[in-house]
Write a protein that holds these residues in place. Structure first.
Motif, PDB file in Angstrom:
ATOM      1  N   LYS A 144      72.722  23.494   9.153  1.00  0.00           N
ATOM      2  CA  LYS A 144      73.152  24.874   9.406  1.00  0.00           C
ATOM      3  C   LYS A 144      73.360  25.047  10.911  1.00  0.00           C
ATOM      4  CE  LYS A 144      69.660  28.434  10.504  1.00  0.00           C
ATOM      5  NZ  LYS A 144      69.404  29.711  10.392  1.00  0.00           N
ATOM      6  N   GLU A 145      72.879  24.359  11.550  1.00  0.00           N
ATOM      7  CA  GLU A 145      73.182  24.564  13.066  1.00  0.00           C
ATOM      8  C   GLU A 145      73.998  23.192  13.482  1.00  0.00           C
ATOM      9  OE1 GLU A 145      71.871  26.482  15.474  1.00  0.00           O
ATOM     10  OE2 GLU A 145      70.437  27.765  14.277  1.00  0.00           O
ATOM     11  N   HIS A 146      75.382  22.946  12.730  1.00  0.00           N
ATOM     12  CA  HIS A 146      76.122  21.953  13.259  1.00  0.00           C
ATOM     13  C   HIS A 146      75.560  20.370  13.148  1.00  0.00           C
ATOM     14  CE1 HIS A 146      79.144  25.158  14.462  1.00  0.00           C
ATOM     15  NE2 HIS A 146      77.941  25.484  15.298  1.00  0.00           N
ATOM     16  N   GLY A 147      74.222  20.388  12.446  1.00  0.00           N
ATOM     17  CA  GLY A 147      73.858  18.927  12.544  1.00  0.00           C
ATOM     18  C   GLY A 147      73.478  18.521  13.825  1.00  0.00           C
ATOM     19  N   MET A 148      73.211  19.428  14.888  1.00  0.00           N
ATOM     20  CA  MET A 148      72.585  19.131  16.223  1.00  0.00           C
ATOM     21  C   MET A 148      71.353  18.791  16.116  1.00  0.00           C
ATOM     22  SD  MET A 148      73.654  20.808  19.814  1.00  0.00           S
ATOM     23  CE  MET A 148      72.774  22.581  19.654  1.00  0.00           C
ATOM     24  N   SER A 149      70.938  17.604  16.925  1.00  0.00           N
ATOM     25  CA  SER A 149      69.522  17.250  16.887  1.00  0.00           C
ATOM     26  C   SER A 149      68.745  18.192  17.587  1.00  0.00           C
ATOM     27  CB  SER A 149      69.668  15.961  18.129  1.00  0.00           C
ATOM     28  OG  SER A 149      68.235  15.717  18.692  1.00  0.00           O
ATOM     29  N   LYS A 150      67.461  18.337  17.426  1.00  0.00           N
ATOM     30  CA  LYS A 150      66.597  19.170  18.091  1.00  0.00           C
ATOM     31  C   LYS A 150      66.238  19.042  19.248  1.00  0.00           C
ATOM     32  CE  LYS A 150      64.255  22.150  15.285  1.00  0.00           C
ATOM     33  NZ  LYS A 150      63.120  22.696  14.510  1.00  0.00           N
ATOM     34  N   THR A 151      66.307  17.830  19.718  1.00  0.00           N
ATOM     35  CA  THR A 151      65.866  17.166  20.922  1.00  0.00           C
ATOM     36  C   THR A 151      66.856  17.043  22.126  1.00  0.00           C
ATOM     37  OG1 THR A 151      65.502  15.237  19.914  1.00  0.00           O
ATOM     38  CG2 THR A 151      63.439  16.440  20.221  1.00  0.00           C
TER      39      THR A 151
ATOM     40  N   TYR B 230      74.022  18.844  21.757  1.00  0.00           N
ATOM     41  CA  TYR B 230      75.289  18.426  21.724  1.00  0.00           C
ATOM     42  C   TYR B 230      75.271  17.130  20.961  1.00  0.00           C
ATOM     43  CZ  TYR B 230      76.394  22.732  24.285  1.00  0.00           C
ATOM     44  OH  TYR B 230      76.547  24.088  24.736  1.00  0.00           O
ATOM     45  N   TRP B 231      74.193  16.530  20.695  1.00  0.00           N
ATOM     46  CA  TRP B 231      74.256  15.166  19.880  1.00  0.00           C
ATOM     47  C   TRP B 231      73.936  15.717  18.334  1.00  0.00           C
ATOM     48  CZ3 TRP B 231      75.444  10.483  21.195  1.00  0.00           C
ATOM     49  CH2 TRP B 231      75.121   9.451  20.293  1.00  0.00           C
ATOM     50  N   HIS B 232      74.923  14.983  17.542  1.00  0.00           N
ATOM     51  CA  HIS B 232      75.042  15.227  16.290  1.00  0.00           C
ATOM     52  C   HIS B 232      74.966  13.896  15.454  1.00  0.00           C
ATOM     53  CE1 HIS B 232      76.454  19.279  17.368  1.00  0.00           C
ATOM     54  NE2 HIS B 232      77.064  18.716  18.332  1.00  0.00           N
ATOM     55  N   ASP B 233      73.829  13.817  14.779  1.00  0.00           N
ATOM     56  CA  ASP B 233      73.654  12.737  13.792  1.00  0.00           C
ATOM     57  C   ASP B 233      74.285  12.867  12.554  1.00  0.00           C
ATOM     58  OD1 ASP B 233      71.693  10.978  15.526  1.00  0.00           O
ATOM     59  OD2 ASP B 233      70.502  12.693  15.271  1.00  0.00           O
ATOM     60  N   VAL B 234      74.437  13.959  12.185  1.00  0.00           N
ATOM     61  CA  VAL B 234      75.139  14.238  10.761  1.00  0.00           C
ATOM     62  C   VAL B 234      76.171  15.223  10.905  1.00  0.00           C
ATOM     63  CG1 VAL B 234      73.106  13.607   9.331  1.00  0.00           C
ATOM     64  CG2 VAL B 234      73.619  15.987  10.019  1.00  0.00           C
ATOM     65  N   VAL B 235      77.079  15.311  10.019  1.00  0.00           N
ATOM     66  CA  VAL B 235      78.130  16.513   9.777  1.00  0.00           C
ATOM     67  C   VAL B 235      77.497  17.615   9.393  1.00  0.00           C
ATOM     68  CG1 VAL B 235      80.428  17.224   8.967  1.00  0.00           C
ATOM     69  CG2 VAL B 235      79.977  14.698   9.429  1.00  0.00           C
ATOM     70  N   GLY B 236      77.443  18.662  10.300  1.00  0.00           N
ATOM     71  CA  GLY B 236      76.754  20.034   9.893  1.00  0.00           C
ATOM     72  C   GLY B 236      77.813  20.981   9.701  1.00  0.00           C
ATOM     73  N   TYR B 237      77.067  22.199   9.670  1.00  0.00           N
ATOM     74  CA  TYR B 237      77.792  23.343   9.267  1.00  0.00           C
ATOM     75  C   TYR B 237      77.550  24.700  10.211  1.00  0.00           C
ATOM     76  CZ  TYR B 237      78.283  20.804   4.985  1.00  0.00           C
ATOM     77  OH  TYR B 237      78.507  19.666   3.863  1.00  0.00           O
ATOM     78  N   ASN B 238      78.353  25.392  10.385  1.00  0.00           N
ATOM     79  CA  ASN B 238      77.634  26.992  10.975  1.00  0.00           C
ATOM     80  C   ASN B 238      77.296  27.558   9.677  1.00  0.00           C
ATOM     81  OD1 ASN B 238      77.132  29.205  11.987  1.00  0.00           O
ATOM     82  ND2 ASN B 238      78.819  29.261  13.328  1.00  0.00           N
TER      83      ASN B 238
END
Ligand SMILES: *Cc1c(COP(=O)(O)O)cnc(C)c1O
Length: 369
Positions: free
Chosen positions: A210-217, A220-228
């Motif tokens: 739900k947070e754009h697929g952004m890495s928690k650590t 602006y690094w995205h491992d998956v296609v996320g959403y807002n």
């Protein structure tokens, strides 16, 4: 003269809700950042009695996140009741999977456990029981089938905030469960949803998605296609004020149902939908069944003329264009044609309920005599 008008549902927007939203505004918290969202999630989880909860924009994407967290996707099948709000089926479609419909049983109007197994294939991944209109589905039997066939259970508890199955709150029984806080739900945030589970990993996946697929650590690094799919702080602030009154709201809703039951108990042509023997209903909606569908729409119109708003039951999903099929779902079709939802806000007064039932009895008996 001011004509009386009783809506099917109206939310309670009190000083508490207004003050809570104002304090979020004054804190500068207008998007999803700030302390309110986390506090709402934590307090909802602890009220419900689950370990983890994650908020989102609405109950439909809550279902979508739950499905995605279980890696349900293309060519997978998910078992869904034929009688539910359309979002249950749509969410399955949204992740690319196929909803497979099953008829409902008469006691709770929930998915019929006796008809599930014939629909299970090697592609089936999950069952979504829906606690329809607040009435808990027959969970033990559904969970037994799920266990036997190694399927996940996603409880769609959108309409059942505060219902119980054998002493346990609905939404605490499945692998993962979802809620809606739409304006007419038991508690509301305007629009809003929640996914809950005791499985930390599933909720973590929902959070990342739900947070754009952004890495928690790594920002602006995205491992998956996320959403807002985030809930805003303003919604969470509203929800926190609602949460403070939730037990009062639930008690009031059960009192209203008791009053309807009492006032309609002698009516042979009006069957009030009671809670099932296996649980407690929050009576999100107070529902009646007429002897048949012949005069249902006319009766609703007559009620509208005396200032009483009602709603027809949902249509069987397999009858609508996106899901059209020739299959028969006897109970779903029958119930759908003759059901009416009566005004059900927890703000109803006992005098209003008497006004509703007096008019209902007179109008129904005019048609069925
Ligand atoms: C309300 C509802 C939803 C969807 O909730 P939204 O917040 O409106 O997206 C899903 N399932 C059921 C059974 C509902 O009643």
């Amino acid at each position: 003269m001011n004509k009386r008008y009783i809506p099917v549902y109206s939310p309670e927007i009190g000083e508490e809700e207004i003050n809570s939203v104002v304090s979020s505004l004054k804190g500068g918290w207008i998007s999803s950042k700030g302390p309110f969202v986390k506090e709402f999630e934590d307090k909802f989880a602890s009220w419900l009695g689950v370990k983890h909860a994650i908020s989102c924009s609405n109950g439909t994407v809550a279902l979508q996140l739950a499905l995605l967290s279980l890696d349900i996707k293309n060519s997978d099948e998910v078992i869904v009741p034929d009688f539910t709000f359309i979002a249950t089926a749509n969410a399955v479609k949204h992740v690319g999977a196929k909803p497979v419909f099953v008829d409902i049983e008469k006691e709770s109007l929930g998915i019929d456990p006796l008809k599930i197994e014939e629909k299970i294939t090697n592609k089936t991944k999950a069952i979504i029981p829906v606690h329809i209109y607040g009435h808990p589905a027959n969970m033990d039997e559904i969970m037994e089938i799920a266990e036997k066939h190694d399927l996940y259970i996603i409880e769609d508890s959108a309409e059942a905030i505060g219902s119980e199955y054998k002493g346990k709150k609905t939404g605490t029984l499945g692998t993962i469960s979802t809620f809606s806080f739409y304006g007419n739900k038991v508690i509301t945030t305007g629009e809003g949803g929640m996914v809950v589970s005791n499985d930390a990993e599933l909720i973590e996946r929902c959070y990342i998605l739900k947070e754009h697929g952004m890495s928690k650590t790594k920002r602006y690094w995205h491992d998956v296609v996320g959403y807002n799919y985030r809930m805003t702080s303003l919604q969470a602030a509203f929800g926190l004020a609602q949460l403070k009154k939730i037990d009062k709201i639930i008690n009031k809703k059960r009192e209203i149902a008791k009053m309807y039951i009492k006032l309609l108990s002698n009516e042979s042509q009006i069957k009030f939908l009671h809670e099932p023997t296996w649980g407690k209903s929050v009576y999100w909606m107070n529902s009646i069944l007429l002897p048949n569908g012949n005069y249902r729409d006319q009766i609703m119109q007559d009620l509208e003329h005396v200032g009483i708003e009602t709603r027809p039951f949902f249509y069987p999903i397999h009858r609508m264009p996106p899901y059209l099929s020739n299959e028969r779902f006897e109970v779903s079709e029958d119930i759908s044609s003759r059901g009416i939802n009566l005004p059900s806000s927890h703000t109803l007064s006992m005098e209003e309920i008497e006004y509703i039932t007096n008019n209902l009895i007179e109008i129904v008996n005019n048609h069925y005599s």
